[in-house]
Write a protein that holds these residues in place. Structure first.
Motif, mmCIF file in Angstrom:
data_model
loop_
_atom_site.group_PDB
_atom_site.id
_atom_site.type_symbol
_atom_site.label_atom_id
_atom_site.label_comp_id
_atom_site.label_asym_id
_atom_site.label_seq_id
_atom_site.Cartn_x
_atom_site.Cartn_y
_atom_site.Cartn_z
ATOM 1 N N ASP A 293 57.360 -85.466 10.820
ATOM 2 C CA ASP A 293 56.304 -86.461 11.016
ATOM 3 C C ASP A 293 55.091 -85.783 11.671
ATOM 4 O O ASP A 293 55.145 -85.433 12.859
ATOM 5 C CB ASP A 293 56.849 -87.571 11.909
ATOM 6 C CG ASP A 293 55.825 -88.670 12.163
ATOM 7 O OD1 ASP A 293 54.606 -88.397 12.063
ATOM 8 O OD2 ASP A 293 56.242 -89.788 12.480
ATOM 9 N N PRO A 294 54.001 -85.598 10.901
ATOM 10 C CA PRO A 294 52.839 -84.888 11.434
ATOM 11 C C PRO A 294 52.265 -85.515 12.701
ATOM 12 O O PRO A 294 51.809 -84.793 13.590
ATOM 13 C CB PRO A 294 51.818 -84.957 10.288
ATOM 14 C CG PRO A 294 52.613 -85.210 9.061
ATOM 15 C CD PRO A 294 53.822 -85.996 9.501
ATOM 16 N N ALA A 295 52.303 -86.853 12.805
ATOM 17 C CA ALA A 295 51.718 -87.503 13.987
ATOM 18 C C ALA A 295 52.521 -87.145 15.241
ATOM 19 O O ALA A 295 51.963 -86.836 16.302
ATOM 20 C CB ALA A 295 51.678 -89.015 13.790
ATOM 21 N N LYS A 296 53.860 -87.135 15.097
ATOM 22 C CA LYS A 296 54.704 -86.748 16.240
ATOM 23 C C LYS A 296 54.528 -85.260 16.550
ATOM 24 O O LYS A 296 54.591 -84.836 17.707
ATOM 25 C CB LYS A 296 56.179 -87.033 15.936
ATOM 26 C CG LYS A 296 56.513 -88.497 15.976
ATOM 27 C CD LYS A 296 58.023 -88.699 15.905
ATOM 28 C CE LYS A 296 58.362 -90.171 15.838
ATOM 29 N NZ LYS A 296 59.637 -90.399 15.120
ATOM 30 N N GLY A 297 54.316 -84.478 15.503
ATOM 31 C CA GLY A 297 54.115 -83.039 15.692
ATOM 32 C C GLY A 297 52.853 -82.757 16.482
ATOM 33 O O GLY A 297 52.825 -81.895 17.355
ATOM 34 N N ASN B 264 56.039 -67.466 4.706
ATOM 35 C CA ASN B 264 55.667 -68.781 5.239
ATOM 36 C C ASN B 264 56.350 -69.918 4.480
ATOM 37 O O ASN B 264 55.862 -70.391 3.469
ATOM 38 C CB ASN B 264 54.143 -68.951 5.192
ATOM 39 C CG ASN B 264 53.694 -70.238 5.866
ATOM 40 O OD1 ASN B 264 54.514 -70.987 6.391
ATOM 41 N ND2 ASN B 264 52.397 -70.488 5.831
ATOM 42 N N THR B 265 57.516 -70.337 4.992
ATOM 43 C CA THR B 265 58.205 -71.529 4.488
ATOM 44 C C THR B 265 58.371 -72.471 5.691
ATOM 45 O O THR B 265 58.294 -72.009 6.834
ATOM 46 C CB THR B 265 59.612 -71.189 3.952
ATOM 47 O OG1 THR B 265 60.400 -70.701 5.050
ATOM 48 C CG2 THR B 265 59.557 -70.141 2.853
ATOM 49 N N PRO B 266 58.589 -73.772 5.439
ATOM 50 C CA PRO B 266 58.796 -74.682 6.574
ATOM 51 C C PRO B 266 59.948 -74.222 7.480
ATOM 52 O O PRO B 266 59.839 -74.276 8.707
ATOM 53 C CB PRO B 266 59.124 -76.017 5.896
ATOM 54 C CG PRO B 266 58.398 -75.948 4.580
ATOM 55 C CD PRO B 266 58.504 -74.496 4.159
ATOM 56 N N ALA B 267 61.047 -73.734 6.892
ATOM 57 C CA ALA B 267 62.196 -73.308 7.696
ATOM 58 C C ALA B 267 61.841 -72.096 8.561
ATOM 59 O O ALA B 267 62.183 -72.046 9.750
ATOM 60 C CB ALA B 267 63.385 -72.984 6.793
ATOM 61 N N ASN B 268 61.148 -71.133 7.973
ATOM 62 C CA ASN B 268 60.767 -69.945 8.748
ATOM 63 C C ASN B 268 59.761 -70.288 9.841
ATOM 64 O O ASN B 268 59.807 -69.728 10.934
ATOM 65 C CB ASN B 268 60.181 -68.872 7.827
ATOM 66 C CG ASN B 268 61.263 -68.069 7.123
ATOM 67 O OD1 ASN B 268 62.424 -68.087 7.529
ATOM 68 N ND2 ASN B 268 60.881 -67.374 6.072
ATOM 69 N N ASP C 259 61.353 -81.545 17.638
ATOM 70 C CA ASP C 259 59.944 -81.232 17.874
ATOM 71 C C ASP C 259 59.479 -80.148 16.896
ATOM 72 O O ASP C 259 58.383 -80.245 16.334
ATOM 73 C CB ASP C 259 59.727 -80.760 19.319
ATOM 74 C CG ASP C 259 59.775 -81.917 20.325
ATOM 75 O OD1 ASP C 259 59.561 -83.070 19.916
ATOM 76 O OD2 ASP C 259 60.021 -81.655 21.509
ATOM 77 N N ALA C 260 60.312 -79.128 16.676
ATOM 78 C CA ALA C 260 59.916 -78.037 15.772
ATOM 79 C C ALA C 260 59.661 -78.596 14.371
ATOM 80 O O ALA C 260 58.679 -78.260 13.711
ATOM 81 C CB ALA C 260 61.003 -76.966 15.731
ATOM 82 N N HIS C 261 60.547 -79.469 13.938
ATOM 83 C CA HIS C 261 60.447 -80.099 12.636
ATOM 84 C C HIS C 261 59.109 -80.822 12.475
ATOM 85 O O HIS C 261 58.413 -80.688 11.472
ATOM 86 C CB HIS C 261 61.588 -81.114 12.556
ATOM 87 C CG HIS C 261 62.146 -81.303 11.209
ATOM 88 N ND1 HIS C 261 62.796 -80.301 10.528
ATOM 89 C CD2 HIS C 261 62.151 -82.384 10.392
ATOM 90 C CE1 HIS C 261 63.171 -80.771 9.362
ATOM 91 N NE2 HIS C 261 62.795 -82.026 9.244
ATOM 92 N N ASN C 262 58.756 -81.605 13.492
ATOM 93 C CA ASN C 262 57.523 -82.390 13.430
ATOM 94 C C ASN C 262 56.279 -81.511 13.600
ATOM 95 O O ASN C 262 55.257 -81.756 12.954
ATOM 96 C CB ASN C 262 57.555 -83.492 14.499
ATOM 97 C CG ASN C 262 58.628 -84.529 14.211
ATOM 98 O OD1 ASN C 262 58.942 -84.798 13.050
ATOM 99 N ND2 ASN C 262 59.208 -85.100 15.242
ATOM 100 N N ILE C 263 56.384 -80.483 14.420
ATOM 101 C CA ILE C 263 55.257 -79.550 14.596
ATOM 102 C C ILE C 263 54.964 -78.861 13.261
ATOM 103 O O ILE C 263 53.811 -78.729 12.850
ATOM 104 C CB ILE C 263 55.554 -78.511 15.707
ATOM 105 C CG1 ILE C 263 55.510 -79.178 17.082
ATOM 106 C CG2 ILE C 263 54.558 -77.348 15.645
ATOM 107 C CD1 ILE C 263 55.959 -78.278 18.243
ATOM 108 N N VAL C 264 56.022 -78.437 12.562
ATOM 109 C CA VAL C 264 55.832 -77.793 11.256
ATOM 110 C C VAL C 264 55.151 -78.772 10.292
ATOM 111 O O VAL C 264 54.234 -78.396 9.563
ATOM 112 C CB VAL C 264 57.179 -77.294 10.688
ATOM 113 C CG1 VAL C 264 57.034 -76.866 9.240
ATOM 114 C CG2 VAL C 264 57.702 -76.129 11.529
ATOM 115 N N ALA C 265 55.567 -80.041 10.336
ATOM 116 C CA ALA C 265 54.942 -81.043 9.459
ATOM 117 C C ALA C 265 53.448 -81.140 9.747
ATOM 118 O O ALA C 265 52.625 -81.181 8.828
ATOM 119 C CB ALA C 265 55.617 -82.408 9.647
#
Ligand code: HEC
Length: 114
Positions: free
Chosen positions: A24-28, A72-76, A102-108
């Motif tokens: 979620d970009p907003a949470k990121g 550069n991939t979302p997982a990396n 948090d990492a998940h949302n920051i990446v988004a």
């Protein structure tokens, strides 16, 4: 295209980043403020994030390589944000104890920066 991006509808940059990363970009965006990433990075859309210790994160979604050698991939990107010192002990970015969520949302959020 610009109009679609501005209103955040389907097909917008934000929606694409969400689809690609599952975050979620907003949470990121909120998490980036909380961890103080702006103390080292210039990050568009983040208040007071205009430092130049680390590379600027504008256009990070369009970059091929992260941290000098990771594809550069979302997982990396999530791995890098959580464990930059494990990946490259000589680099200046510290381990900040970023949680999985948090990492998940920051990446988004970072994937909205094209
Ligand atoms: C103490 C300074 C510092 C802080 C705080 C910091 N970083 Fe970094 N960051 C760096 C440096 C330095 C690099 C460059 C590492 C390299 O390429 O060797 C970097 C690299 C990156 C990269 C890869 C950029 C690229 O072009 O390769 C990303 C993504 C990133 N940081 C995100 C974050 C996020 C998200 C946070 C907050 C959770 C954060 N950083 C906090 C210093 C910092």
């Amino acid at each position: 295209m610009l109009a679609a991006a501005a209103c955040g509808g389907r097909g917008s940059t934000k929606q694409q980043a969400q689809d690609l990363t599952g975050g979620d970009p907003a949470k990121g965006k909120e998490a980036i403020g909380r961890y103080g990433c702006g103390a080292c990075h210039t990050i568009p859309g983040i208040k007071d994030a205009n430092a130049t210790i680390g590379p600027p994160l504008d256009n990070i979604a369009s970059r091929q390589i992260l941290g000098g050698h990771l594809q550069n991939t979302p997982a990396n990107m999530a791995r890098w944000i959580q464990h930059p010192q494990q990946i490259d002990p000589k680099n200046a970015m510290p381990e900040l104890g970023v949680t999985d969520d948090d990492a998940h949302n920051i990446v988004a959020f970072l994937y909205t920066l094209k």
